[in-house]
Scaffold this active site. Structure first.
Site, PDB file in Angstrom:
ATOM      1  N   CYS A  66      81.250  28.923  44.600  1.00 37.09           N
ATOM      2  CA  CYS A  66      80.446  27.869  45.326  1.00 37.09           C
ATOM      3  C   CYS A  66      78.465  28.180  45.077  1.00 37.09           C
ATOM      4  O   CYS A  66      78.289  28.673  45.923  1.00 37.09           O
ATOM      5  CB  CYS A  66      80.673  27.540  46.341  1.00 37.09           C
ATOM      6  SG  CYS A  66      79.709  25.659  47.418  1.00 37.09           S
ATOM      7  N   CYS A  68      76.697  25.402  46.596  1.00 45.60           N
ATOM      8  CA  CYS A  68      75.162  24.922  47.458  1.00 45.60           C
ATOM      9  C   CYS A  68      74.395  25.269  48.099  1.00 45.60           C
ATOM     10  O   CYS A  68      74.366  26.450  48.810  1.00 45.60           O
ATOM     11  CB  CYS A  68      76.442  24.381  48.505  1.00 45.60           C
ATOM     12  SG  CYS A  68      76.584  24.862  49.585  1.00 45.60           S
ATOM     13  N   CYS A  71      76.593  27.568  51.900  1.00 42.73           N
ATOM     14  CA  CYS A  71      77.510  28.365  51.845  1.00 42.73           C
ATOM     15  C   CYS A  71      77.093  29.591  51.674  1.00 42.73           C
ATOM     16  O   CYS A  71      76.058  29.447  50.961  1.00 42.73           O
ATOM     17  CB  CYS A  71      78.627  28.124  51.524  1.00 42.73           C
ATOM     18  SG  CYS A  71      79.697  27.320  51.336  1.00 42.73           S
TER      19      CYS A  71
HETATM   20  N1  AHE Z   1      73.522  19.488  46.748  1.00 42.18           N
HETATM   21  C1  AHE Z   1      74.218  19.902  48.320  1.00 42.18           C
HETATM   22  C2  AHE Z   1      75.381  19.753  48.132  1.00 42.18           C
HETATM   23  C3  AHE Z   1      76.342  19.685  49.696  1.00 42.18           C
HETATM   24  C4  AHE Z   1      77.719  19.649  50.100  1.00 42.18           C
HETATM   25  O1  AHE Z   1      77.780  18.082  49.360  1.00 42.18           O
HETATM   26  N2  AHE Z   1      78.017  20.760  50.686  1.00 42.18           N
HETATM   27  C5  AHE Z   1      80.162  20.373  49.927  1.00 42.18           C
HETATM   28  C6  AHE Z   1      80.172  21.881  49.357  1.00 42.18           C
HETATM   29  S1  AHE Z   1      80.423  22.676  51.087  1.00 42.18           S
HETATM   30  C7  AHE Z   1      81.656  24.294  50.838  1.00 42.18           C
HETATM   31  O2  AHE Z   1      81.721  24.506  49.460  1.00 42.18           O
HETATM   32  C8  AHE Z   1      80.732  20.032  51.468  1.00 42.18           C
HETATM   33  O3  AHE Z   1      81.181  19.605  51.392  1.00 42.18           O
HETATM   34  N3  AHE Z   1      79.724  19.741  52.180  1.00 42.18           N
HETATM   35  C9  AHE Z   1      80.257  19.620  53.885  1.00 42.18           C
HETATM   36  C10 AHE Z   1      79.069  21.155  54.584  1.00 42.18           C
HETATM   37  O4  AHE Z   1      78.555  21.842  53.922  1.00 42.18           O
HETATM   38  O5  AHE Z   1      79.954  20.568  55.868  1.00 42.18           O
HETATM   39  C11 AHE Z   1      73.579  21.064  48.995  1.00 42.18           C
HETATM   40  O6  AHE Z   1      73.570  22.472  47.872  1.00 42.18           O
HETATM   41  O7  AHE Z   1      73.087  21.262  50.155  1.00 42.18           O
END
Ligand code: AHE
Length: 207
Positions: A66, A68, A71
């Protein structure tokens, strides 16, 4: 390799740069094979002592890289290695008092060790969230190998948000493909379909 030449110059330079796109230390070193009937494992934080320990009593589903921003990634990694397990299979065994939610305002509450910063598990408390019931954990914290292996990378473009130069993305995506990982800039279709099915049921347009 041709399109990489246009990014990086000479052919030898291309090969060198291409081979050195490091995604994640465990992944780059070669992930252990998935074990049949893998029972799960204890996961430990990185503190030298008084480690937080959780027990995960299940094989993981949806293992992936991932990109993002939220994480947890080990030092130097472009991606997090993360997978889901049923929340009922996750038990905090030691040093629970060291755990703190990183950001209570987002749906996935990442419980991190206040000593070393490692995220031990991500949990969704909102019962109306499409992925409620799944906890998110990091395989590299486990004592035992044998977890299911990633087949995709999600939120790939998000690595730009933490400072990766946009012109490195072609090489990153090429490396993911070389490793057999399909790159997505959100979730892959199987999870998106699951999310939309849940939402359709909530709206009463699907049984
Ligand atoms: N570009 C943003 C994306 C953030 C995002 O929408 N993340 C998703 C995936 S995280 C798990 O793999 C999500 O569901 N987020 C909810 C959360 O994080 O609580 C970025 O990178 O920040």
């Amino acid at each position: 390799m041709r399109f990489l030449s246009t990014l990086f110059g000479s052919e030898s330079d291309v090969t060198e740069r291409f081979d050195h796109v490091a995604l994640h230390p465990l992944f780059d070193a070669g992930l252990p094979e998935r074990a049949e009937n893998f029972p799960g494992s204890a996961l430990r934080c990185h503190c030298p002592e008084d480690r937080v320990v959780i027990e995960v009593a299940a094989q993981s589903v949806h293992p992936h890289l991932c990109g993002c921003t939220r994480c947890w990634k080990p030092v130097g990694a472009l991606f997090s290695l993360v997978a889901a397990v049923p929340r009922g299979k996750v038990t905090i065994m030691q040093n629970e008092d060291k755990l703190e939610v990183v950001d209570p305002s987002v749906p996935i509450l990442r419980h991190a060790c206040t000593g070393c910063g490692v995220h031990m598990f991500g949990r969704i408390e909102d019962e109306k969230h499409p992925l409620h019931g799944l906890d998110w954990v990091h395989q590299e914290l486990a004592d035992l190998a044998g977890w299911s292996r990633p087949t995709f990378a999600s939120y790939v473009s998000s690595i730009i948000e933490v400072g990766v130069e946009p012109d490195r993305m072609a090489a990153v995506r090429a490396r993911l493909t070389e490793l057999g990982l399909t790159a997505y800039d959100c979730w892959p279709p199987e999870i998106m379909d699951q999310v939309s099915t849940w939402r359709a049921r909530m709206r009463g347009v699907l049984l």
